[in-house]
Write a protein that holds these residues in place. Structure first.
Motif: not given
Length: 84
Positions: A45-63, A73-80
């Motif tokens: 899940h953390r690898q997938l989250l890292d892959r979607c970093q471009p969605l934080d940029g200005t080119m992504a739509v707000p949704a 938030n869901r990934v950060n709530a997972l136990p380590v």
């Protein structure tokens, strides 16, 4: 994982483990969109989250930015692994 994140990741180049994880996910309809229920260890899940970093940029739509934040938030709530 939110559907907008799943759609973005399906179009991205992923490692074989990540691709299999997405392919085995179960789609659950949620109002206008959907959620992809994915069973994987927190590291994937953390690898997938890292892959979607471009969605934080200005080119992504707000949704898309909101969907990525929700997934983060869901990934950060997972136990380590290894910690009690």
């Amino acid at each position: 994982m939110p559907g907008k994140v799943a759609d973005f990741l399906r179009a991205a180049e992923l490692e074989p483990v990540e691709r299999v994880t997405l392919d085995q996910g179960v789609t659950v309809r949620r109002g206008q969109g959907y959620t992809l229920r994915v069973t994987a260890v927190p590291a994937v899940h953390r690898q997938l989250l890292d892959r979607c970093q471009p969605l934080d940029g200005t080119m992504a739509v707000p949704a898309q930015r909101k969907a990525r934040r929700e997934y983060e938030n869901r990934v950060n709530a997972l136990p380590v692994a290894g910690l009690r």
